[in-house]
Design a protein around this motif. Structure first.
Motif, PDB file in Angstrom:
ATOM      1  N   ALA A 120      13.417  31.052  13.110  1.00 10.73           N
ATOM      2  CA  ALA A 120      14.192  32.273  13.313  1.00 10.73           C
ATOM      3  C   ALA A 120      15.615  31.471  14.569  1.00 10.73           C
ATOM      4  O   ALA A 120      16.789  31.526  13.694  1.00 10.73           O
ATOM      5  CB  ALA A 120      13.864  33.252  14.640  1.00 10.73           C
ATOM      6  N   ILE A 121      15.309  30.364  14.480  1.00 11.49           N
ATOM      7  CA  ILE A 121      16.777  29.900  15.357  1.00 11.49           C
ATOM      8  C   ILE A 121      17.660  29.023  14.124  1.00 11.49           C
ATOM      9  O   ILE A 121      18.399  29.056  14.160  1.00 11.49           O
ATOM     10  CB  ILE A 121      16.231  28.773  16.430  1.00 11.49           C
TER      11      ILE A 121
ATOM     12  N   ASN B 272      19.245  30.792  11.948  1.00 11.74           N
ATOM     13  CA  ASN B 272      20.771  31.915  13.297  1.00 11.74           C
ATOM     14  C   ASN B 272      22.018  31.080  12.591  1.00 11.74           C
ATOM     15  O   ASN B 272      22.970  31.536  12.724  1.00 11.74           O
ATOM     16  CB  ASN B 272      20.207  31.857  14.597  1.00 11.74           C
TER      17      ASN B 272
ATOM     18  N   ARG C  39      22.878  29.821   8.763  1.00 11.96           N
ATOM     19  CA  ARG C  39      22.924  30.970   8.017  1.00 11.96           C
ATOM     20  C   ARG C  39      23.635  30.768   6.694  1.00 11.96           C
ATOM     21  O   ARG C  39      23.916  31.484   5.350  1.00 11.96           O
ATOM     22  CB  ARG C  39      22.481  32.050   8.470  1.00 11.96           C
TER      23      ARG C  39
ATOM     24  N   ARG D 271      17.401  24.296  18.561  1.00 13.40           N
ATOM     25  CA  ARG D 271      18.524  24.507  18.529  1.00 13.40           C
ATOM     26  C   ARG D 271      19.575  23.453  18.255  1.00 13.40           C
ATOM     27  O   ARG D 271      21.112  23.398  17.506  1.00 13.40           O
ATOM     28  CB  ARG D 271      19.248  25.461  19.867  1.00 13.40           C
TER      29      ARG D 271
ATOM     30  N   ARG E 252      20.045  41.108  11.656  1.00 13.42           N
ATOM     31  CA  ARG E 252      20.166  40.667  13.160  1.00 13.42           C
ATOM     32  C   ARG E 252      20.123  41.303  14.371  1.00 13.42           C
ATOM     33  O   ARG E 252      19.913  41.727  14.784  1.00 13.42           O
ATOM     34  CB  ARG E 252      21.125  39.485  13.367  1.00 13.42           C
TER      35      ARG E 252
ATOM     36  N   GLU F 167      15.105  41.854  17.879  1.00 16.42           N
ATOM     37  CA  GLU F 167      13.996  41.666  17.685  1.00 16.42           C
ATOM     38  C   GLU F 167      12.749  43.041  18.367  1.00 16.42           C
ATOM     39  O   GLU F 167      12.787  43.585  18.970  1.00 16.42           O
ATOM     40  CB  GLU F 167      13.429  40.522  19.015  1.00 16.42           C
TER      41      GLU F 167
ATOM     42  N   SER G 165      13.770  42.213  13.533  1.00 14.47           N
ATOM     43  CA  SER G 165      14.826  40.928  12.687  1.00 14.47           C
ATOM     44  C   SER G 165      13.760  39.867  12.066  1.00 14.47           C
ATOM     45  O   SER G 165      14.025  39.614  10.962  1.00 14.47           O
ATOM     46  CB  SER G 165      15.653  40.365  13.302  1.00 14.47           C
ATOM     47  N   THR G 166      12.907  39.445  12.674  1.00 20.54           N
ATOM     48  CA  THR G 166      12.143  38.554  12.640  1.00 20.54           C
ATOM     49  C   THR G 166      10.941  39.010  11.048  1.00 20.54           C
ATOM     50  O   THR G 166      10.739  38.698  10.190  1.00 20.54           O
ATOM     51  CB  THR G 166      11.085  37.836  13.823  1.00 20.54           C
TER      52      THR G 166
END
Length: 192
Positions: A31-32, A35, A38, A80, A132, A136, A139-140
Motif C-alpha cells: 500500500a505504501i 501510493n 502509482r 516510505r 484511495r 482503509e 482501498s487495500t
C-alpha cells in the motif's frame, strides 16, 4: 505478532521469522509503495521496490535484534524512504534517457496512440485516487483483489478480518467506487 513471538521465531529459525514478518506486513508495504509509485512506476517497479524493502528489513534482523518498540513504524519508514528513492530513480531515468526501442518510437510517432496512452494514464490516476478515497481497509481490499488478484481468504489473513467480512466490504466498496466514478463523470450506470 508480539515482540516475544518474533524473538521465539528468530531463535527457532530466521527464515520463519522473515516469513512471518512478510506475511503480516506485505499488504502494508504494498500500500505504501503503490501510493508513492502509482503515477510513475510500472508493476515491475513496484514489485522490485517491495523486494528491496523486505531485503533491507531482513538485513536488520538477527538473533540479537531488539523487537521492542514499534516494528510497524520501522517497516513503514523503511517502505516510505525506499519507495521515495525508487520514485526519484524512475523519474530521473525517464527524464534523462530516451529509449530507441522500435515499439516505443512507434508510440512516439503516433499522435493517436500517444493521446490514447495519456488518456489511459489519466484514467488510472483518477481511478486510484477514487480507490484511495474509499479509506482503509476498503482501498487495500480493492487494490489487493483487483490489481494483485488475491483471494478474499488471502486478503482476510493479511488484514486480520474474516473472509466473509472481506467479501462484504469488497461488495460495498465496489458500490461506493462506482458512485464516486459516476460522480466524477468517468463511469456510466451499468458499465462499472
Amino acid at each position: 505478532m508480539t515482540d516475544y513471538e518474533l524473538r521465539e521465531l528468530m531463535a527457532e529459525s530466521v527464515q520463519k521469522c522473515h516469513r512471518a514478518v512478510f506475511d503480516k506486513y506485505c499488504n502494508y508495504v504494498y500500500a505504501i509503495v503503490i501510493n508513492v509509485l502509482r503515477n510513475c512506476g510500472s508493476r515491475e517497479d513496484i514489485e522490485d521496490c517491495v523486494s528491496d524493502i523486505f531485503l533491507k528489513i531482513y538485513k536488520r534482523f538477527d538473533e540479537s535484534t531488539d523487537f521492542s518498540g514499534n516494528l510497524k513504524g520501522f517497516i513503514g519508514t523503511v517502505s516510505r524512504n525506499t519507495a521515495i528513492d525508487a520514485f526519484r530513480r524512475i523519474n530521473a531515468t525517464n527524464n534523462r534517457f530516451v529509449s530507441i526501442d522500435d515499439e516505443i518510437m512507434e508510440e512516439v510517432r503516433s499522435d493517436e496512440r500517444l493521446e490514447e496512452n495519456t488518456e489511459k494514464r489519466e484514467l488510472s490516476r483518477i481511478l486510484l485516487g477514487k480507490i484511495r478515497d474509499l479509506g482503509e481497509p476498503d482501498s487495500t481490499i480493492i487494490i489487493q483483489q483487483y490489481f494483485y488478484n488475491r483471494t478474499a481468504k488471502e486478503i482476510a489473513k493479511s488484514i486480520s478480518m474474516t473472509s466473509a467480512a472481506v467479501q462484504k466490504r469488497s461488495s460495498r466498496a465496489k458500490q461506493k467506487l462506482k458512485a464516486l466514478l459516476i460522480e466524477a463523470g468517468i463511469g456510466k450506470e451499468g458499465l462499472i
